[in-house]
Each structure stands twice: as structure tokens, then as C-alpha cells.
Design a protein around this motif. Structure first.
Motif: not given
Lengths: 468, 94
Positions: A285-295, A344-357
Motif C-alpha cells: 500500500v505504501d509503495y503501490g501508487v509510486a510503483c504504478y505511476y512509473l510502470v 514514462g519517457a523520463y523513467a525509461l531514458s538513459a541515466g534514469y532507467y535503473d533509478a525509476y523503471y
């Protein structure tokens, strides 16, 4: 024979037909009349079919579901003129049973939202109080079923778009187990999450419609064979083990009236023979929304790349190809798809992929494991579906993050691929409160049985008070 | 507060092939920063031993029979095309 569309379930409407008390055309016409009378206020429909072929009863269809020869806009200007040349598999399944499409229902643009305020064609209104939202994204299907404009409807659910509107409008909605219903011909939002599901006035109708649309489809390789659907008849809950995740029942922002109605339903469940025990989903519950709004935005940014002005949909002018594509997408897409595509483009982009997506995908594993562990001990998990009753139109539209929190209780099980069903369990401030029942993978029959017994015991009147 | 600069907004908009007006850039810069701050919560967890999940079902290699099937007639394929030239979609020059 008068056809009382406000009161009829789909099963009853079909009974009129099989007993020859009303013809298919008479029933269809009665719902068209109801639409003519009440839809100017509710705006549940984006398109009404004057005379769709078939021998059975009508069905309303969320406008993200492709219908041959019938406009399918996904609530977006970019698809305003789009008319599919083939039926989605779920529509083909409905047509095999004689069901007739009565119209296409309003949705947040590309099913992105929880109020229908993101529809490019204006919001729908809640039949219990038209100054309030019907929920979303499937608010059009929800308002249509609630106000008797269709006996049942199809919705689609990525993070709560069937369950949450059903809660806010006071009826039944199932988000099926991921992979049980074909997505072929359905406008894609986030493909590892999207599921089509039934929107209905009661649990038996919901189960029947699920049996019509579910099953393996060679045109969608993520579909699997589905256990035979059992129409529920049980009146008791003997032997049922209900888990009550404390984080989902005590989350910040849950209204007092919502908690009270859910508590009464749990007491009723115990009196029907169920065991009710508190349990925990510490991180889901704590992390669900954050996870969803990246995936979900990451998948959306890829899926919505197809709207390029080349093969179908809107095209804007441009001196060269790239300018044409960029102007087309600026003109055709609303703010919410733009935000999600860019996130989505940001979360998948070079340099941010591991940290976000990449991180979000690992959190998804955590959420799935937490749920799997609970289903070793429980048959269903229960919580409110929405932390609040229907909120006023305009209340959250300028604050995307506040809007995203509407889905805090529906999202975790969606990330885990699990089925979830809403039934109405009471009123708070005169507005419906929804109870969410979550089952294990392919646990639809268990959910139907439990929800049916509870529904009978609760005795909620699904007809909005102001329309009675 | 997670920060996203004006240039980063323009960069992701270009990646996403969306032209933005100056007003949109300013609005989205603030909104994207708020969203990124909210979703950054995923970084709080220790996930060192956790594998990623891309998909909730454990199915692999969903084969289809390699049998040709009928395709849509070309007139239907082009029915929704903004601009058609014979059997081609026509676009402005690349």
C-alpha cells in the motif's frame, strides 16, 4: 409490457426475452428511451447506436474497446474520427451471444484518470449526485449501468478503472485476473496491467458477463485458459477465510463513513459464517501508487507512440515528417496523456532507467510476493475500494498527485495481477460506499461466491435515491 | 523536491515527439516535478536481492501455429488513413 430499465438486471431482461414477454427490439428501444431521458444530464455516452444488430439484450461498451463500424475514440481528440474496421475479441464474444451494443461510454482520455474529467469530450456525472464525478476512468459505463441506461457494460481496468467507478456509483464491477480476458482490439494503455472486465448491477450478472468475455484468444498471446465460471448461488460464507489488510483499511485519507460501512459488511460476513482476521501488506500500500505511476506511464509512453498521424487518427500540418508528428501529438493529446507519456519517457531514458523503471519493476515483485503469501492463509482480502465517496467535479483536477491517490487501494492488487471486485456496501453522506474483494490468481469463482452471499445480506438498492 | 529543469522537460517532450508551447513547458515543469517527487518513493526500499517483474503471469513462449490467415482488404487498412497514395500512407518528407 413496460421494461423498467432502472430496476432490471441483465438476467431479468434476458428472462423477458426468453419468456417472449418483450422482444429484443422493445428492450433495446426502452434503453434508448432511458438514454434520451437521462443522458443529457449524465453524459455517460460518447456515441449511441440507434439499432445495433443482434437478437439479445443491449450492452454498453467503454470507448477504449474497438467496435467495427462504430466510432472508438478512447476519449481522445486524436481518435475523434477513428472507426475500427474489426471487432475486438470481447465484442466478437458478446456478438456470438446476441448482445447488441447500445453505445460507447465516456472515459478519461486513454483510460488515464479516476473521474472522467480527463475525457476530451467533457466529464460524465454521477447519477447519485450530478455535481459529483462518477469515478474513472470507466465513469461512463458506471453511470450508464447505475442510471439504468444499459443492463450491463464492459469496462477496462489498469489501476482501478472498473472497481473505483463501481464504488462511486454503487454497483458491481470486476477487474479479472490478468490474462483471462483478451486485449485484442482494445486501445492499449499499459499492456502488463490492462484488463477488460464486466460492469453490472449484481454479482450474478457480473459473473455471467465474465464467462462470456473470458478465455484464451489466439490473437492475444498473454491470455490463458480460464477455469469454468460458476454462477453464484451461495447464501452463506461458511468456511471462507477473509483477510483484512490493516494498511488498506487504515490508510490515510479513508473517510469515516467509508470505514463504518466496510466494518458493518465485515460483521455481516462473520455472521454468515466467514472467519475474519486482520493481516498485513506492509509495503504494497505504501509503495503501490509510486510503483504504478512509473510502470504504467513507461508502458503508455511506448504504446501511445503509435499516434503519429500516419495510419489513422488526427493529423496536423507540418513542413516535414517530424514536425507533423510533434504538432499532431500536441494538438491531439490532452494534458494527462502528455504528462504520463513524458513521465514514462523520463523513467525509461538513459541515466534514469535503473533509478525509476528498473526499481519500480523490483517493487512490483515485492507487492506480488506480499499478496501471494497472504493467499496461503486467506481466500479473499477485503478493504474499501475507494478511500472516499464520489467527490465534486473540479475538486482534484488541478492536482495530478492528489488525483492519483484515489487509486491507492485498487492499485496494489492490479500490480500483482490479481482479480478484484467491487460491491456496494452502504451509504455515507447519501453516496455509495464500495467494498473491494481481492482473490488469488484465477480466484474469480471464490470472489463471486463471497460477493453474492454478502450482496444478498447487505440488500443495497443500486437505484440512485434521486431516480427512485 | 525532485527537480526537473526546463531543458529536461523539453528533452523528454522531444523524446516523446510532443511539441509544447512555452505555457505548457512551465506548467508541466511544475507538475512533472511533483509527480517525480511522489514516485521517487520507490527508491526507499532495499531491493538488492529482488528480481524485477515485467508481467504478472508466469507464461513463456506462447507459440502460435505458423499458418497464414486472411488479412484485411487494403481498402479497410486505409479506411482511417489521413492521407493515402495508392497502396502507401503519404506523409510530409522526412
Amino acid at each position: 409490457m413496460t421494461v423498467d430499465t432502472l430496476r432490471l438486471s441483465a438476467e431479468e431482461a434476458n428472462g423477458l426475452l426468453t419468456r417472449r414477454e418483450a422482444s429484443s427490439d422493445e428492450i433495446y428501444r426502452a434503453y434508448l428511451d432511458a438514454i434520451g431521458e437521462r443522458d443529457p444530464e449524465l453524459h455517460a455516452f460518447l456515441y449511441v447506436c440507434e439499432n445495433d444488430p443482434g437478437e439479445g439484450i443491449p450492452i454498453a461498451v467503454k470507448d477504449v474497446i474497438g467496435t467495427r463500424g462504430i466510432p472508438t475514440t478512447a476519449g481522445s481528440k486524436i481518435l475523434e474520427s477513428y472507426i475500427p474496421v474489426y471487432d475486438s475479441t470481447v465484442i466478437a464474444n458478446c456478438r456470438e451471444r446476441g448482445l447488441r451494443v447500445i453505445g460507447k461510454t465516456n472515459t478519461d482520455e486513454f483510460a488515464m484518470g479516476s473521474s472522467t474529467e480527463n475525457s476530451a469530450f467533457g466529464p460524465s456525472h454521477n447519477p447519485w449526485d450530478p455535481s459529483r464525478v462518477p469515478g474513472g476512468s470507466g465513469g461512463g459505463s458506471a453511470a450508464a449501468v447505475s442510471a439504468g441506461l444499459a443492463p450491463w457494460a464492459l469496462g477496462s481496468d489498469t489501476g482501478g478503472s472498473i472497481k473505483q467507478p463501481a464504488a462511486l456509483c454503487g454497483h458491481v464491477g470486476l477487474r479479472p485476473t490478468y490474462g483471462t480476458v483478451s486485449r485484442y482490439g482494445v486501445v492499449a494503455f499499459a499492456s502488463s496491467l490492462d484488463q477488460v472486465g464486466p460492469v453490472a448491477r449484481n454479482v450474478r450478472d457480473c459473473a455471467f458477463l465474465y464467462s462470456v468475455i473470458s478465455g484464451r484468444d489466439e490473437n492475444d498471446s498473454t491470455t490463458v485458459d480460464v477455469p469454468a465460471v460458476e454462477l453464484p448461488t451461495a447464501e452463506d460464507l461458511k468456511g471462507l477465510r477473509i483477510g483484512v489488510p490493516k494498511e488498506m483499511n487504515g490508510a490515510a485519507g479513508i473517510e469515516g463513513g467509508v470505514t463504518a460501512a466496510v466494518q458493518s459488511a465485515l460483521e455481516l460476513a462473520e455472521s454468515l459464517g466467514a472467519s475474519v482476521e486482520e493481516c498485513s501488506l506492509p509495503r504494497s500500500v505504501d509503495y503501490g501508487v509510486a510503483c504504478y505511476y512509473l510502470v504504467a506511464p513507461a508502458e503508455a509512453s511506448a504504446n501511445l507512440a503509435r499516434y503519429d498521424g500516419v495510419r489513422y487518427g488526427l493529423r496536423d500540418d507540418g513542413a516535414d515528417f517530424r514536425e507533423m508528428v510533434m504538432k499532431t501529438r500536441d494538438a491531439g493529446l490532452g494534458d494527462e496523456p502528455k504528462r504520463r507519456i513524458m513521465i514514462g519517457a523520463y523513467a525509461l531514458s538513459a541515466g534514469y532507467y535503473d533509478a525509476y523503471y528498473g526499481t519500480a519493476q523490483k517493487v512490483r515483485t515485492v507487492i506480488k510476493r506480499e499478496h501471494d503469501a497472504l493467499f496461503e492463509r486467506f481466500d479473499v482480502l477485503v478493504s474499501p475500494t475507494s478511500p472516499t465517496v464520489a467527490f465534486p467535479i473540479g475538486a482534484k483536477i488541478d492536482d495530478p498527485v492528489a488525483m492519483y491517490m484515489n487509486d491507492v487501494l485498487t492499485i496494489p492488487s492490479c500490480m500483482a495481477g490479481l482479480p478484484g471486485l467491487n460491491i456496494p456496501c452502504g451509504l455515507s453522506e447519501g453516496l455509495p460506499v464500495g467494498l473491494q474483494l481481492i482473490g488469488p490468481q484465477f480466484g474469480e469463482n471464490t470472489i463471486f461466491r463471497a460477493a453474492h452471499a454478502l450482496e444478498q445480506a447487505i440488500g443495497f438498492d443500486v437505484v440512485p435515491e434521486r431516480l427512485r | 523536491m525532485a527537480r526537473i529543469t526546463r531543458d529536461e522537460v523539453l528533452h523528454v517532450a522531444r523524446l516523446a515527439r510532443i511539441e509544447l508551447s512555452d505555457d505548457e513547458v512551465a506548467k508541466f515543469q511544475e507538475q512533472l516535478a511533483n509527480i517525480l517527487e511522489a514516485v521517487s518513493k520507490v527508491s526507499e526500499l532495499d531491493l538488492s536481492d529482488v528480481p524485477p517483474t515485467a508481467h504478472p503471469l508466469e507464461i513463456a513462449n506462447a507459440w502460435a501455429e505458423d499458418v497464414p490467415r486472411d488479412c484485411l482488404p487494403l481498402d479497410e487498412v486505409f479506411a482511417n488513413a489521413p492521407d493515402r497514395d495508392g497502396d502507401y500512407f503519404r506523409t510530409p518528407p522526412a
